[in-house]
Design a protein around this motif. Structure first.
Motif, PDB file in Angstrom:
ATOM      1  N   ALA A  68       6.514  72.732 -98.614  1.00  0.00           N
ATOM      2  CA  ALA A  68       6.963  73.547 -99.746  1.00  0.00           C
ATOM      3  C   ALA A  68       8.356  73.144-100.233  1.00  0.00           C
ATOM      4  O   ALA A  68       8.569  72.993-101.446  1.00  0.00           O
ATOM      5  CB  ALA A  68       6.935  75.027 -99.372  1.00  0.00           C
ATOM      6  N   ALA A  69       9.296  72.941 -99.327  1.00  0.00           N
ATOM      7  CA  ALA A  69      10.657  72.581 -99.735  1.00  0.00           C
ATOM      8  C   ALA A  69      10.693  71.209-100.396  1.00  0.00           C
ATOM      9  O   ALA A  69      11.408  71.005-101.384  1.00  0.00           O
ATOM     10  CB  ALA A  69      11.592  72.610 -98.527  1.00  0.00           C
ATOM     11  N   VAL A  70       9.908  70.270 -99.893  1.00  0.00           N
ATOM     12  CA  VAL A  70       9.847  68.936-100.484  1.00  0.00           C
ATOM     13  C   VAL A  70       9.234  69.017-101.884  1.00  0.00           C
ATOM     14  O   VAL A  70       9.751  68.416-102.839  1.00  0.00           O
ATOM     15  CB  VAL A  70       9.028  67.971 -99.599  1.00  0.00           C
ATOM     16  CG1 VAL A  70       8.887  66.602-100.259  1.00  0.00           C
ATOM     17  CG2 VAL A  70       9.650  67.848 -98.220  1.00  0.00           C
ATOM     18  N   MET A  71       8.160  69.749-102.011  1.00  0.00           N
ATOM     19  CA  MET A  71       7.481  69.900-103.291  1.00  0.00           C
ATOM     20  C   MET A  71       8.412  70.570-104.317  1.00  0.00           C
ATOM     21  O   MET A  71       8.458  70.165-105.481  1.00  0.00           O
ATOM     22  CB  MET A  71       6.192  70.702-103.138  1.00  0.00           C
ATOM     23  CG  MET A  71       5.208  70.112-102.158  1.00  0.00           C
ATOM     24  SD  MET A  71       4.355  68.686-102.767  1.00  0.00           S
ATOM     25  CE  MET A  71       3.112  69.465-103.757  1.00  0.00           C
ATOM     26  N   GLU A  72       9.133  71.570-103.880  1.00  0.00           N
ATOM     27  CA  GLU A  72      10.075  72.255-104.763  1.00  0.00           C
ATOM     28  C   GLU A  72      11.157  71.286-105.237  1.00  0.00           C
ATOM     29  O   GLU A  72      11.494  71.240-106.420  1.00  0.00           O
ATOM     30  CB  GLU A  72      10.698  73.438-104.046  1.00  0.00           C
ATOM     31  CG  GLU A  72      11.629  74.265-104.908  1.00  0.00           C
ATOM     32  CD  GLU A  72      12.219  75.439-104.163  1.00  0.00           C
ATOM     33  OE1 GLU A  72      13.393  75.740-104.402  1.00  0.00           O
ATOM     34  OE2 GLU A  72      11.506  76.040-103.334  1.00  0.00           O
ATOM     35  N   TRP A  73      11.690  70.497-104.320  1.00  0.00           N
ATOM     36  CA  TRP A  73      12.724  69.527-104.667  1.00  0.00           C
ATOM     37  C   TRP A  73      12.189  68.504-105.677  1.00  0.00           C
ATOM     38  O   TRP A  73      12.893  68.073-106.580  1.00  0.00           O
ATOM     39  CB  TRP A  73      13.221  68.835-103.403  1.00  0.00           C
ATOM     40  CG  TRP A  73      14.221  67.743-103.677  1.00  0.00           C
ATOM     41  CD1 TRP A  73      15.520  67.903-104.040  1.00  0.00           C
ATOM     42  CD2 TRP A  73      13.990  66.333-103.616  1.00  0.00           C
ATOM     43  NE1 TRP A  73      16.124  66.680-104.203  1.00  0.00           N
ATOM     44  CE2 TRP A  73      15.186  65.696-103.940  1.00  0.00           C
ATOM     45  CE3 TRP A  73      12.870  65.563-103.291  1.00  0.00           C
ATOM     46  CZ2 TRP A  73      15.316  64.323-103.974  1.00  0.00           C
ATOM     47  CZ3 TRP A  73      12.995  64.191-103.308  1.00  0.00           C
ATOM     48  CH2 TRP A  73      14.214  63.578-103.655  1.00  0.00           C
TER      49      TRP A  73
END
Length: 76
Positions: A68-73
């Motif tokens: 999720a954090a990678v996708m958000e970034w």
């Protein structure tokens, strides 16, 4: 790594049967030493329980929710 560069940690998996040579030997030693200490510890944390389970049985901790954090970034 510059301060402006984000760093992400992602969980992977462990399979003793896929290891070869010195890597397999190192993990067998770790399984005997760390695994034994964790198994004997009466008040294991959830993280310690997971580590013991991976050492004894192998498995995968890969999941989409961990991305999720990678996708958000990435703006996805």
């Amino acid at each position: 790594i510059p301060d402006s560069m984000p760093v992400f940690t992602l969980q992977g998996g462990f399979d003793m049967n896929k290891l070869r040579g010195v890597y397999k030997m190192m993990m067998q030693v770790m399984k005997k030493t760390v695994g034994k200490k964790l198994a004997e510890k009466p008040d294991r944390t959830p993280n310690e329980e997971e580590m013991l389970d991976l050492l004894l049985h192998g498995g995968s901790r890969v999941s989409e929710e961990n991305l999720a954090a990678v996708m958000e970034w990435m703006g996805m």
